[in-house]
Design a protein around this motif. Structure first.
Motif, short mmCIF file in Angstrom:
data_model
loop_
_atom_site.label_atom_id
_atom_site.label_comp_id
_atom_site.label_asym_id
_atom_site.label_seq_id
_atom_site.Cartn_x
_atom_site.Cartn_y
_atom_site.Cartn_z
N LYS A 75 0.83 -1.19 0.00
CA LYS A 75 0.00 0.00 0.00
C LYS A 75 0.87 1.25 0.00
N LYS A 76 0.51 2.24 -0.83
CA LYS A 76 1.28 3.48 -0.89
C LYS A 76 0.97 4.36 0.32
N VAL A 77 2.04 4.90 0.90
CA VAL A 77 1.91 5.80 2.05
C VAL A 77 2.88 6.97 1.86
N ALA A 78 2.68 8.02 2.64
CA ALA A 78 3.60 9.16 2.61
C ALA A 78 4.36 9.19 3.93
N LEU A 79 5.69 9.26 3.85
CA LEU A 79 6.54 9.24 5.03
C LEU A 79 7.29 10.57 5.13
N LYS A 80 7.15 11.24 6.27
CA LYS A 80 7.87 12.48 6.50
C LYS A 80 8.95 12.24 7.55
N ILE A 81 10.19 12.60 7.21
CA ILE A 81 11.32 12.34 8.09
C ILE A 81 12.11 13.63 8.31
N SER A 82 12.66 13.80 9.51
CA SER A 82 13.37 15.03 9.84
C SER A 82 14.39 14.77 10.95
N LYS A 83 15.39 15.64 11.01
CA LYS A 83 16.34 15.58 12.12
C LYS A 83 15.81 16.32 13.33
N GLN A 84 14.70 17.06 13.13
CA GLN A 84 14.09 17.84 14.22
C GLN A 84 12.96 17.03 14.86
N GLY A 98 -6.97 16.90 6.56
CA GLY A 98 -5.62 16.46 6.23
C GLY A 98 -5.52 14.95 6.19
N PRO A 99 -4.32 14.43 5.95
CA PRO A 99 -4.11 12.98 5.84
C PRO A 99 -4.28 12.27 7.17
N SER A 100 -4.66 11.02 7.11
CA SER A 100 -4.79 10.19 8.33
C SER A 100 -3.40 9.75 8.78
N LEU A 101 -3.20 9.75 10.09
CA LEU A 101 -1.92 9.32 10.67
C LEU A 101 -1.88 7.80 10.77
N ILE A 102 -0.76 7.19 10.33
CA ILE A 102 -0.64 5.73 10.31
C ILE A 102 0.39 5.22 11.31
N ASP A 103 1.55 5.87 11.38
CA ASP A 103 2.62 5.36 12.24
C ASP A 103 3.55 6.51 12.64
N VAL A 104 4.19 6.36 13.80
CA VAL A 104 5.19 7.31 14.29
C VAL A 104 6.35 6.50 14.86
N ASP A 105 7.58 6.82 14.42
CA ASP A 105 8.72 6.01 14.88
C ASP A 105 10.03 6.77 14.65
N ASP A 106 11.14 6.10 14.95
CA ASP A 106 12.48 6.63 14.70
C ASP A 106 13.19 5.72 13.70
N THR A 121 20.00 9.10 14.61
CA THR A 121 18.60 8.67 14.66
C THR A 121 17.71 9.83 14.22
N TYR A 122 16.78 9.52 13.32
CA TYR A 122 15.87 10.52 12.77
C TYR A 122 14.42 10.14 13.08
N SER A 123 13.62 11.13 13.38
CA SER A 123 12.21 10.89 13.66
C SER A 123 11.40 10.93 12.37
N PHE A 124 10.38 10.11 12.28
CA PHE A 124 9.51 10.14 11.11
C PHE A 124 8.09 9.76 11.51
N TYR A 125 7.16 10.15 10.65
CA TYR A 125 5.79 9.66 10.80
C TYR A 125 5.25 9.30 9.43
N VAL A 126 4.31 8.39 9.42
CA VAL A 126 3.73 7.90 8.17
C VAL A 126 2.25 8.28 8.15
#
Length: 313
Positions: free
Chosen positions: A50-59, A82-90, A98-103
């Protein structure tokens, strides 16, 4: 002392790269980069086919802030803010940081500019009415979108709707706008402050509409507000829409609900006019058909009379 964390470099993901969550252990395969901003970058990925959008940052703090915004949106029942939140992790990168991201949900569609190239201005009115309803709910939640621009909007299908796809600039009302783009920024055009209030979003929305007519944008000149007025008058043919843009630029209308009602009145007015035109056309056609048969009847009677006189008299 400079810590390793303070020197953390930006993260760049490559096509085909695997991003594995440090805590939830979920896997995301990178397809391509969708965009980037001051906070981080967004990538199109695949997770479990399944296609998802992942946002990653050093902040990490900024990522946490955006996650809280998305969670707040999901708490509003009956609305897709806005988009539905799927996952939050490092993510533990190969460079040791280590970078933080959410999907989040991947919203497919086309840009507003591309959509409008294939549709008339009436469609723009329809999209705006639905979008303003979402914007009103967002403001009721105490937020301002902030970085409202063409790049953060997409026209989704089934149903056809204008939706936002990046909440990076979302700011609590009363605070200073934390992320903005000059062309859409009220302060840049000397039309108000950079304080987070509903009027800030509505000014940006006016600039989104103007950008549809001017894809390449334009400079503000020596008199920014006068420049905007001239550009609106030159490009916008629908008079009610032109008046609305003037009100938004001058900040004489600052509530999304009021803008929606204004457009609804225009829509209803135009629908009434259209129905009247259709009814008149139908009436004219009926009268034309009646006249045709009437004349045909007269000609038939006349023709019969002519044959009778010719043969029998």
């Amino acid at each position: 002392m400079i810590t390793k964390t303070s020197k953390k470099p930006d993260i760049f993901l490559k096509k085909g790269q695997l991003v594995k969550g440090k805590w939830h252990r979920k896997h995301y395969h990178v397809i391509k980069k969708l965009g980037s901003g001051a906070i981080g970058a967004v990538y199109l990925c695949v997770h479990e086919k399944k296609k998802v959008a992942l946002k990653i940052s050093k902040q990490s703090t900024s990522i946490s802030s955006e996650v809280n915004v998305l969670k707040s949106f999901q708490a509003v029942q009956g609305y897709h803010l806005g988009p539905s939140l799927i996952d939050v992790d490092d993510y533990q990168a190969h460079n040791g940081f280590t970078y933080s991201f959410y999907v989040m949900e991947y919203i497919s569609g086309e840009s507003l500019h591309d959509f409008m190239r294939n549709n008339n201005e009436e469609w723009l009115i329809t999209l705006l009415i639905k979008f303003l309803n979402d914007l009103h709910v967002l403001h009721q939640q105490g937020y301002v979108f902030g970085d409202l621009k063409l790049e953060n909007l997409i026209v989704s299908q089934k149903p056809t709707r204008l939706r936002w796809v990046d909440v990076g600039g979302t700011t609590l009302q009363g605070r200073a706008i934390k992320e903005y783009t000059e062309f859409y920024d009220r302060a840049y055009w000397q039309c108000g402050s950079r304080k987070a209030d509903p009027g800030y979003d509505l000014f940006a929305l006016a600039m989104v509409i103007i950008r549809v007519y001017y894809p390449n944008g334009f400079s503000k000149g020596n008199s920014p507000k006068k420049t905007l007025q001239q550009k609106i008058n030159q490009a916008v043919q629908i008079e009610p829409l032109r008046k609305l843009l003037m009100m938004l630029v001058n900040q004489t209308i600052v509530r999304a609900e009021d803008v929606k009602q204004y457009l609804l009145q225009y829509f209803i007015h135009e629908k009434t006019r259209s129905d009247r035109r259709e009814n008149q056309v139908t009436k004219n056609r009926q009268e034309a058909v009646y006249s045709y048969f009437e004349i045909g009847g007269i000609l038939t009677i006349g023709a019969l009379g002519y044959v009778y006189v010719t043969l029998f008299m």
